[in-house]
Enzyme design. Structure first.
Site, mmCIF file in Angstrom:
data_model
loop_
_atom_site.group_PDB
_atom_site.id
_atom_site.type_symbol
_atom_site.label_atom_id
_atom_site.label_comp_id
_atom_site.label_asym_id
_atom_site.label_seq_id
_atom_site.Cartn_x
_atom_site.Cartn_y
_atom_site.Cartn_z
ATOM 1 N N CYS A 37 0.837 -1.207 0.000
ATOM 2 C CA CYS A 37 0.000 0.000 0.000
ATOM 3 C C CYS A 37 0.870 1.255 0.000
ATOM 4 O O CYS A 37 1.525 1.530 -0.991
ATOM 5 C CB CYS A 37 -0.959 -0.059 1.192
ATOM 6 S SG CYS A 37 -2.315 1.120 1.071
ATOM 7 N N HIS A 85 -3.640 -5.694 1.254
ATOM 8 C CA HIS A 85 -2.936 -5.904 2.527
ATOM 9 C C HIS A 85 -2.875 -7.373 2.932
ATOM 10 O O HIS A 85 -3.756 -7.856 3.638
ATOM 11 C CB HIS A 85 -3.643 -5.111 3.623
ATOM 12 C CG HIS A 85 -3.442 -3.640 3.520
ATOM 13 N ND1 HIS A 85 -2.360 -2.997 4.083
ATOM 14 C CD2 HIS A 85 -4.179 -2.680 2.923
ATOM 15 C CE1 HIS A 85 -2.441 -1.700 3.839
ATOM 16 N NE2 HIS A 85 -3.534 -1.474 3.132
ATOM 17 N N GLU A 120 -1.089 -8.686 5.185
ATOM 18 C CA GLU A 120 -0.947 -8.838 6.646
ATOM 19 C C GLU A 120 -2.300 -8.843 7.356
ATOM 20 O O GLU A 120 -2.407 -9.286 8.480
ATOM 21 C CB GLU A 120 -0.042 -7.730 7.206
ATOM 22 C CG GLU A 120 -0.661 -6.350 7.338
ATOM 23 C CD GLU A 120 -0.756 -5.564 6.024
ATOM 24 O OE1 GLU A 120 -0.528 -6.143 4.937
ATOM 25 O OE2 GLU A 120 -1.076 -4.355 6.091
#
Lengths: 243, 934
Positions: A95, A216, A218
């Site tokens: 990002c 994302h 994560e």
């Protein structure tokens, strides 16, 4: 070689905690490394086996998303970065981290200080929070090893993620494309939340070591998350570091 | 010093396109194009070529030393910050230039240039003034204007003494008005007497501190006078709830979590600023309530936020908006933009985003919550000790937000929008983000004896409250200023956002400074705590404030408030029950597309719901992640199964009928939504936020009844309130017109659950499963409902969910069923009744439902389908479930089954009353909010 992963932080970074948690979940070791400390030579990039620039709004997105972070990398850490990349150590920008890599001229090719791609404001001119499908392409990369053809589910949340490449350069190596329910590259909103041409969601450099993506991974890595597909990317890193 | 200009244009600018579309939608079709250009002014011995890579990306931007706009295409307006004010981006530019080796750059400013192609200058100016800049801190530059210097300039006014002795009542009130104090006469007279008894007049700084400390916003004079302020905290104390760690004593409330952690909850309204300048007001609403989390105990970490907005109907015609009020559509769209612009950079996941309308919200409701996480051992503040350092961290202090506390304590009139613009703060999330990262580090290094935020009343409130039992001496010259023209009282009262005050033991100052520097947080030691029992402030070598704490916090007179039961003009509902399928169809469409029931994801998808990697159930889930869940679940400790569940209840209609009963329903609704998901009400806490009109005896009576009702109910249910906030200024006045907000109570519930994987979400799971409605249908539930509203009616009674013991028994039965995995989907009945529950569960699953249409207590089919049986729960269970056993003694009804076909079908025995495909229903449901935004 060290197996620790440096998770870089600049003021405004806000996804560092969960990125560290995801790496640890994948069996790796990660540490928060402040850009300020790298610039002051209090710590060295070469002490780490890989570097990740996590998401956020570094420097408040002032002057442009990822701009200041990117220019700092070039102007102050250029030598360390070149050494790091020359030593074939992986770099991931998620990002805002992807935006910084583009601003620094590290993606789509490592040419420090010379931007060859940009991440523009979303076509909707709005921040878009969506859960997306990412189609992994066949481009080889240590990050997507063994995942080609898979569709990964993970959140995406950004205001500037529309990929822009100048016409006159060779096409980039696309690592991920936004996909629709039929696993085909998505050109339509909201499966493609930012309006990126050719549904590009992530780009990898020629060596396959440097990856940037807007969504994302994560946030799709822990048992409590709706998907753990993102963990596959971090597992690849941990495996690579162990070899 | 030379000043260079660099003009930058983006080749592709969706933001400019967005404005163009917006202006054109608002009737300015003559606008052919709208172009935005940035200009950087750079002062110093500067090598522009070296700075260019920082300011310009040649891939998509072009730059020149002159403007790149063609002046013949239309008027160009240039907006920049006032000379006394520093741009928020200036520090970033200077910092980055320095890092890039451009040391000659001494100062920088930014201008924004707007070209309105096709409009005349006058109209362009008006549009810019309304939408594009904030005249408190910015201004329009004259064409050709030349800077002498870019550095902030300006000279402060000297401190004056203002004698009150000898002024009669009229003169006191006149003074109060002139200085925007809005202080009641009784307070002015107490201050006047104080001046006489101490033998010297007050300085302007002292007077400003007194009136703002005693404002309703800071001192809660209304609630104190009505005896309400301690009512909820007393009820909570009586309960002796084992999980309550901190209730009504800190900036937020705290509840025990797992593994020696505490979770916190706080809700704050920011109604007045949001009504006059929605972008700034709503952004700082979030900033403020987040600082309540950071300022809890010795510093909690924010892990979730909410936004709840109540406006007039955004679709009303321009001439329906009272003069002096902003159009509700503007408030709505600006509030969404502001929430996006603040919470996203803060990296705080959105838990609930709720938009409601009511004709009374001319002065809007703007509420935000913050959920926090903190190790238990840091959950309590220590008292400052003499010699402790007062450390101010975060942004510089400016003119923004001065008189916010006093202005927000008053009603709002047509003139307020103009006059009190200065009360609006500017938000800079990057500054708050920096210290949000550093505060837990400071805390864990034991550097913080206490910490609090600077909100209403600024430094004066923060230092004054923290030192109420000891004393404090502040050196105002040490306060970093962004506006050099601030005088002493302005420095003390400024409500510049993103600042916090730390109490640091002197021996910890070295370590604290190291941590603050490491995270690049501006900080200044601005004073010391003392044992003087006084609040003192020094400015330019002079003691400008010297007030006894006893007077400051003990002398505010409370005026008695008359209460009298108001006469209500209520009419019973008169709605013809649908008889034909077409009539049913019309009714269902109207309810699903009602503003309160419709798809609000056009707002929700602009907020980051998954940042921090803690989210389990977000705003939108189910198939395609587009079904509203009315539920938020997160797992705050990475890798652990423990969860935080939150819900909110916000219904502005019920209060029109019977405010105290409405308040009870809000409590029950919020808890029920969480219970349906599988969260025990025994491990749950509540937060109250009241928004009520300016006092009349009738309003006061209702307010007392509301607070009494929920205080009692909370004890009966065993679910304690741990935090809350009251605002008693929900009145708008213009041209002899008084518009009162509806008596509003918003309740948020927060529960802990041992295992997030056991949470049950609302979407249907399997065709063939039975649908069970756990609810007491023996009474009518259409009063105040959305169904009544679509018929332009309110009714004269609202649903009575029965005795608290019965409500608890229902929850207990559902929780017992949950504990054995006895149901697979569930949701609590709220606005829109069963109809909305069924639709959303079908929409979120791709399945459908066939439902037997029962009758409500009044014998009505529509009352069954649209009735808002608060406390009721829709459950999806295996058809083999022996309900008689598990729900024995509980009112429940097997109402139908989940079907594979995505269609809702309502039948009475053999007769089909109504049937419609989910996709057709979804179309209506999708469109309302989008239309409201356009």
């Amino acid at each position: 070689m060290t197996s620790r992963v440096a998770v870089l932080y600049a003021p405004g970074t806000n996804c560092h905690e969960e990125t560290i948690a995801a790496i640890e979940r994948a069996g790796g070791r990660a540490e928060l490394v402040l850009l300020k400390e790298l610039m002051a030579a209090e710590t060295r990039l070469m002490d780490y086996g890989a570097a990740i620039i996590p998401g956020g709004f570094s420097y408040g997105d002032h002057l442009g998303a990822g701009r200041i972070f990117g220019r700092m990398l070039v102007a102050r850490l250029g030598e360390q970065l070149s050494q790091f990349l020359d030593a074939h150590r992986p770099v991931l920008g998620i990002c805002n981290g992807f935006q910084a890599l583009a601003e620094a001229g590290i993606l789509p090719q490592v040419r420090l200080g010379r931007q060859a791609m940009a991440l523009l404001a979303n076509q909707s001119a709005r921040f878009e929070d969506r859960k997306v499908r990412l189609l992994v392409t066949g481009e080889s990369s240590i990050w997507t090893e063994g995942l080609a053809g898979e569709v990964l589910h993970m959140p995406s949340a950004h205001g500037e993620g529309r990929v822009f490449f100048p016409q006159d350069q060779s096409p980039p190596r696309v690592a991920f494309r936004f996909a629709d329910a039929n696993r085909k590259p998505a050109s339509a909103y909201p499966d493609n939340p930012n309006g990126s041409p050719e549904a590009i969601a992530g780009v990898v450099d020629a060596t396959g070591l440097v990856l940037g993506l807007m969504p994302h991974p994560e946030r799709a890595s822990l048992p409590a998350h709706y998907s753990q597909d993102g963990l596959k990317i971090f597992r690849n890193l941990v495996r690579w570091l162990a070899d | 010093m030379a000043i260079y200009s660099l003009y930058v244009l983006s080749k592709d600018d969706p933001e400019a396109r967005g404005w163009l579309e917006m202006f054109r939608r608002h009737g300015h079709e003559a606008l052919k194009d709208f172009i935005m250009e940035r200009v950087y002014w750079l002062e110093g011995d500067v090598n522009l070529d070296r700075l260019r890579p920082l300011l310009v990306n040649p891939l998509y931007q072009t730059a020149a030393e002159q403007s790149q706009l063609d002046p013949t295409r239309g008027p160009i307006l240039e907006v920049a910050y006032l000379p006394a004010v520093t741009d928020p981006e200036t520090p970033s530019i200077l910092e980055a230039a320095q890092a890039l080796g451009e040391r000659g750059l001494e100062f920088a400013r930014l201008g924004r240039r707007y070209q309105f192609c096709g409009l005349d200058e006058g109209l362009a100016q008006r549009l810019a003034a309304r939408f594009l800049y904030n005249k408190v801190v910015e201004r329009m530059r004259r064409p050709g204007e030349i800077f002498q210097t870019l550095r902030p300039t300006g000279t402060p006014e000297p401190v004056r003494t203002i004698p009150l002795a000898g002024l009669d009542d009229a003169a006191l009130l006149q003074l109060s008005r002139e200085r925007s104090w809005y202080a009641p006469l009784s307070q002015l007279k107490v201050i006047q007497a104080h001046e006489i008894s101490r033998g010297r007049p007050h300085t302007d700084a002292e007077l400003e501190i007194l009136v703002q400390s005693w404002s309703d916003h800071c001192y809660h004079t209304t609630w104190k006078s009505l005896g309400l302020l301690k009512r909820l905290s007393a009820a909570t104390e009586r309960m002796q709830h084992p999980l309550v760690v901190s209730a009504f004593e800190d900036n937020a409330g705290g509840m025990e979590f797992y593994e020696d952690y505490v979770i916190t909850l706080k809700g704050e309204t920011h109604n007045f600023p949001s009504s006059i300048a929605p972008f700034g007001g709503v952004a700082t609403k979030h900033g403020g309530v987040i600082r309540d989390t950071l300022g809890f105990g010795q510093g909690a970490y924010p892990i979730g936020g909410t936004t709840l907005m109540g406006t007039m109907d955004p679709r009303v015609a321009e001439d329906q908006v009272p003069p002096g009020a902003l159009h509700p559509q503007l408030i709505l769209t600006e509030s969404i933009r502001a929430t996006s612009a603040y919470l996203n950079p803060m990296g705080i996941p959105m838990r609930h985003a709720v938009y409601r309308c009511h004709p009374g919200y001319a002065k809007c409701l703007a509420l935000g919550h913050s959920v926090g996480l903190i190790p238990a051992k840091y959950a309590r503040k220590e008292r400052p000790r003499p010699g402790d350092c007062a450390v101010l961290i975060g942004g510089e202090t400016g003119r923004d937000g001065i008189h916010g506390a006093t202005a927000s304590s008053t009603g709002m009139t047509a003139a307020t929008q103009e006059r009190e613009f200065a009360a609006v703060q500017i938000g800079h999330p990057i500054t708050e983000r920096r210290f949000a990262t550093a505060i837990p580090v400071l805390r864990d290094a034991d550097c913080l004896r206490a910490i609090t935020d600077l909100g209403a009343g600024g430094l004066s409130s923060a230092a004054g409250e923290m030192a109420a039992d000891s004393g404090v001496s502040v050196e105002l010259d040490r306060v970093p200023l962004k506006d050099k023209s601030l005088t002493a009282w302005e420095i003390l009262l400024s409500e510049s956002q993103e600042r916090m005050l730390l109490v640091v033991p002197p021996e910890k100052m070295g370590q604290a400074n190291t941590i603050l520097d490491r995270f690049e947080i501006p900080h200044a030691e601005v004073g010391r705590f003392t044992d003087s029992g006084r609040m003192e402030a020094i400015w330019r070598g002079e003691k400008v404030v010297d007030l006894e704490m006893g007077f400051l916090w003990g002398a505010c007179p409370l005026e008695p408030i008359a209460t009298e039961e108001p006469k209500r003009h209520l009419a019973p509902l008169a709605i013809a029950e649908p008889e034909t399928a077409v009539q049913w169809s019309r009714a269902v469409d109207a309810v699903l597309s009602h503003y309160h029931c419709c798809d609000q994801s056009a707002a929700g998808t602009r907020f980051d719901t998954t940042v921090q990697g803690r989210t389990v159930v977000g705003l939108l889930e189910g198939r395609n992640h587009s079904m509203p869940t009315h539920l938020s679940v997160s797992a705050p400790l990475y890798g652990k199964p423990y969860g935080v569940v939150t819900t909110v209840a916000f219904n502005p209609f019920y209060g029109d009928i019977r405010p105290s009963a409405a308040a009870r329903l809000m409590v029950i609704e919020a808890i029920t939504k969480a219970v349906a998901a599988g969260a025990s009400y025994r491990e749950m806490v509540l937060c109250d936020n009241f928004y009520t009109p300016r006092l009349t005896p009738g309003v006061a009576w209702d307010l007392v009844q509301m607070v009494e009702a929920i205080a009692e109910l909370s004890v009966e249910l065993g679910v304690p309130f741990i935090s809350g906030k009251d605002s008693s200024s929900g009145t708008f006045e213009a041209a002899g017109l008084r518009i009162d907000v509806p008596m509003t109570l918003v309740v948020a519930a927060m529960a802990r659950v041992p295992d997030v994987s056991k949470i049950v979400t609302p979407e249907f799971k399997r065709p063939g499963n039975s649908l069970v409605l756990v609810a007491d249908l023996s009474r009518g539930a259409l009063g105040g409902s959305v169904y009544a509203d679509v018929h332009g009616q309110r009714g004269d009674s609202i649903y009575d969910s029965g005795l608290a013991a019965d409500v608890r028994a229902r929850w207990d039965a559902v929780l017992a069923l949950h504990s054995r995995g006895g149901y697979v989907s569930a949701s609590g009945i709220a606005e829109g009744g069963l109809a909305l529950r069924l639709f959303e569960a079908a929409f979120g699953s791709g399945l459908g439902a066939r439902v037997e249409c029962l009758r409500d207590g009044d014998g009505h089919h529509d009352g069954f389908f649209f009735g808002e049986f608060t406390g009721g729960i829709l459950l999806e269970v295996d058809p083999e479930t022996e309900l008689d056993k598990v729900l024995a003694g509980i009112p429940y009804h097997v109402i139908g089954e989940v079907t594979a076909e995505p269609r809702l079908l309502l039948n009475e025995g053999e007769k089909i009353l109504w049937s419609e495909s989910v996709s057709a229903l979804a179309e209506k449901w999708h469109s309302t909010f989008r239309e409201a935004l356009e």
